[in-house]
Design an enzyme around this catalytic site. Structure first.
Site, short mmCIF file in Angstrom:
data_model
loop_
_atom_site.label_atom_id
_atom_site.label_comp_id
_atom_site.label_asym_id
_atom_site.label_seq_id
_atom_site.Cartn_x
_atom_site.Cartn_y
_atom_site.Cartn_z
N ASP A 1 83.34 -7.89 42.37
CA ASP A 1 83.71 -7.98 40.96
C ASP A 1 84.70 -9.13 40.76
O ASP A 1 85.74 -9.19 41.41
CB ASP A 1 84.34 -6.65 40.53
CG ASP A 1 84.55 -6.55 39.03
OD1 ASP A 1 83.56 -6.49 38.30
OD2 ASP A 1 85.73 -6.53 38.60
N GLU B 1 79.89 -11.77 41.51
CA GLU B 1 79.81 -11.54 40.06
C GLU B 1 80.86 -12.41 39.40
O GLU B 1 81.94 -11.96 39.02
CB GLU B 1 80.03 -10.05 39.73
CG GLU B 1 79.74 -9.70 38.28
CD GLU B 1 81.00 -9.36 37.48
OE1 GLU B 1 80.85 -8.95 36.30
OE2 GLU B 1 82.11 -9.49 38.01
#
Length: 689
Positions: free
Chosen positions: A412, A441
């Site tokens: 993330d 990401e």
């Protein structure tokens, strides 16, 4: 394309370096005897490795030339992890610009190198000169003797065990003075002799480029279908009597795996499964204040129950996690875990390692912000105050999950952490676990996205969700299959738990069908967020994400209602996703990235592209025709690059539509009618007639 392991036909030694003293300044590279320039691919000038996966074809190119008019040739050389060389003959693509290229393949994972060797081609030089002079009767006898000597040198350089009878016969024929020169020449210039030298090139003045690093990884690093779930939602239920939700568990989530595998996915990706803090916990729809039963965001990691190396008590224990992983493997799935390097205010790190956070002038710890967004429930980690301590702890934490069977990590927001950290972490993990795959990401600027890929991330989220027009998709795909392909592998997600674009909000079922099909065929890796099958298209007002977002609450999707006999049977895209994944697995052409060709449609709303690959002598070609307008059916002419389909310009072929199983006879120019009232996408297998 042919690779020849081991030594080349002629001595592989470099051309001898003159012993005369030189005056080049330090750091200036010396030219070899045959200049080899601008080798491609080349990542950051050769300071970073290029990437491929086992069995993936890619092109090595370079400019190779020499002084004068003698013939020059070139070979691409891949050196495998055991030190064996694999030679790939290069073809001259552009005589005026001296560009040579060869398709190459590395057949197994590991650290390889690649280089280009330029070399003098005495046989080609002699054939060119002798053909002209013998036909003109200029120095004919001398040219034939020179040819005989070239062949003798070539025979001497040919590896033992190779049949040189034909070459020896050609030497005899060239010296047969009882026959006229014109009758003797063909013995050494015949197609058979050209084939001999193609198989066993006679290379002199071999001049190599520098050897560049090539990281070859397992196929899942390039090709795979991901399915994202929030484990706490799988099996969650609402107790009407008590007026509260009960969390799903890892064991109830495991019950969903059969359906995920049944749709043909390769990876099940879990959002964070760790304890969640209570301080500044967010409520439903990102509300600043949580209700007493709101579960909070799983990205606000850490509580007195533990941190990144712990499991939320509501989900179960490590024994339950091991059962989940085992069940996934039984169904042919690998497990990916979300790594979010941030902490809730209640994370043990906050008290045990306050130096790992940023402290403001008032003494408080800075929470995460992306103005105008504020994340009061999250403290970002700061790696600069104690990099050694923080790095080692993150490495230990990652190992916990590897030891429990996780083989992929979705990271993330990695762009909010130092690139140097990711490079160190990924390399350190790979030293013991080269099978681990990292997905970045990082919805951020291209420079950072590219640099994270160069630092070691095998895959990257992309801007696909926002590329909706034909020119946008074509331009973006040319970038992804061209300049960035040697280091960045794109993963296409039509939606995520954070992204619901206006196209998906208002495009209706056609948009959801279309965007899944494009994601599954344009690139080898794509992902689906749970609920995509149900076309969950309602956004929270003012933002491009779903209302009642699963990040902040439980969601019972009642999958059973969409199964045969259920109250909402036929209202799911599950069967369509199953077909897409079956097509992907059945057609090797869809497993590669760099084999994409665009074709033309008269209507700017229709996109046409193909992928082709030859496997064991069989050409597999997939042609996709898609209407990008989800609101209107379009009629248009499409114009195909027949060579890209493996056909001649006037050929016909059998177009087998793999979704509807219809078959048509197509040619270079074809009429199509495509859209909501027919089908928005044709996925076609090209078959010769």
């Amino acid at each position: 394309m042919t690779a020849t392991p081991g030594a080349a036909s002629s001595p592989p030694a470099h051309f001898p370096t003159p012993s005369l003293p030189g005056s080049l300044p330090d750091g200036i590279a010396r030219f070899e005897r045959i200049p080899v320039q601008n080798v491609r691919p080349l990542v950051d000038g050769g300071t970073r490795p290029a990437k491929s996966v086992e069995g993936e074809e890619f092109t090595v190119a370079a400019q190779v030339f020499r002084e004068g008019h003698d013939a020059v040739n070139a070979t691409a050389v891949l050196t495998d992890p055991d030190g064996a060389d694999h030679h790939f003959p290069m073809a001259l693509d552009n005589l005026g610009l001296s560009w040579w290229s060869a398709p190459v393949i590395a057949d197994r994972p590991g650290w390889w190198t690649y280089r280009v060797e330029g070399w003098s081609d005495p046989y080609a030089t002699w054939v060119h000169d002798a053909t002209i002079k013998v036909e003109a009767d200029i120095d004919a006898e001398m040219m034939l003797e020179e040819g005989a000597r070239v062949l003798e040198r070539a025979i001497a350089a040919t590896p033992s065990g190779v049949d040189t009878t034909e070459a020896r016969d050609a030497v005899t024929a060239l010296r047969d003075s009882n026959r006229p020169p014109g009758a003797r020449l063909p013995a050494a210039t015949s197609p058979e002799m050209h084939a001999f030298f193609a198989a066993h090139p006679f290379r002199e003045m071999v001049s190599p480029s520098p050897a560049y690093r090539l990281l070859v990884e397992r196929e899942l690093a390039l090709f795979g279908a991901w399915y994202e779930i929030f484990p706490r939602s799988e099996g969650a239920w609402y107790d009407e009597e008590q007026g509260r939700w009960h969390s799903g568990t890892l064991r109830t989530a495991a019950e969903r795996l059969e359906a995920v595998a049944g749709m043909g996915f390769d990876v099940v990706y879990l959002t964070p499964i760790h304890p969640i803090g209570t301080t500044a916990r967010k409520g439903r729809n990102n509300a600043l204040h949580a209700g007493p039963d709101d579960p909070g965001s799983p990205y606000a990691i850490g509580s007195p129950d533990g941190g990144h190396d712990a499991i939320h008590p509501d989900l179960g224990t490590f024994d339950d996690f091991d059962i989940f992983v085992s069940a996934a493997r039984r169904h042919g799935l690998e497990v990916a875990l979300d790594i979010a390097l941030q902490c809730s205010p209640d994370h043990p790190y906050v008290t045990e390692h306050p130096e790992w956070f940023t402290t403001r002038t008032d003494g408080s710890i800075a929470y995460a912000e992306n103005p105008p967004k504020k994340y009061q429930d999250i403290y970002p980690l700061n790696f600069d105050n104690d990099p050694d301590g923080a790095y080692v702890e993150m490495r230990r934490m990652v190992q916990v999950w590897i030891d429990h069977g996780v083989t992929l990590f979705r990271v993330d927001n990695p762009h909010t952490k130092p690139v140097a950290f990711w490079q160190w972490l990924i390399a350190d993990v790979a030293a013991d676990h080269p099978e681990i795959i990292w997905l970045s990401e990082a919805f951020t600027r291209p420079a950072m996205m590219h640099t994270l890929a160069k630092a070691g991330f095998q895959q990257s989220y992309t801007y696909y969700a926002w590329r909706n027009l034909r020119w946008e998709l074509e331009e973006y795909m040319r970038e992804l299959t061209g300049d960035t392909a040697p280091f960045l592998r794109p993963s296409f997600w039509p939606t995520t738990h954070d992204i619901l674009t206006p196209y998906m909000q208002y495009g209706g079922p056609t948009a959801w069908t279309l965007r899944a099909a494009l994601a599954a065929t344009l690139v080898p890796t794509y992902g689906i967020y749970a609920g995509y099958e149900l076309m969950e298209n309602v956004a929270r007002p003012g933002v491009e994400e779903q209302i009642d977002n699963e990040k902040y609450e439980f969601k019972n999707r009642r999958w059973e209602d969409f199964e045969p006999g259920g109250s909402r049977e036929g209202q799911s895209l599950a069967a369509y996703l199953t077909k897409l994944n079956a097509i992907r697995k059945a057609h090797p052409a869809l497993r590669w990235l760099r084999n994409l060709t665009f074709h033309h449609a008269d209507d700017e709303n229709v996109i046409v592209f193909s992928k082709s690959r030859v496997v064991r002598g069989h050409r597999d070609t997939i042609l996709v025709v898609a209407n990008l307008d989800p609101h209107a059916t379009r009629e248009t002419q499409i114009h195909l690059d027949m060579a890209a389909l493996g056909s001649g310009p006037d050929d016909h072929f059998r177009a087998r539509e793999l979704i509807t199983e219809q078959t048509w006879i197509w040619r270079r120019d074809n009429y199509v009618r495509i859209g909501p009232d027919t089908h928005p996408v044709h996925i076609i297998e090209v078959r010769s007639i």
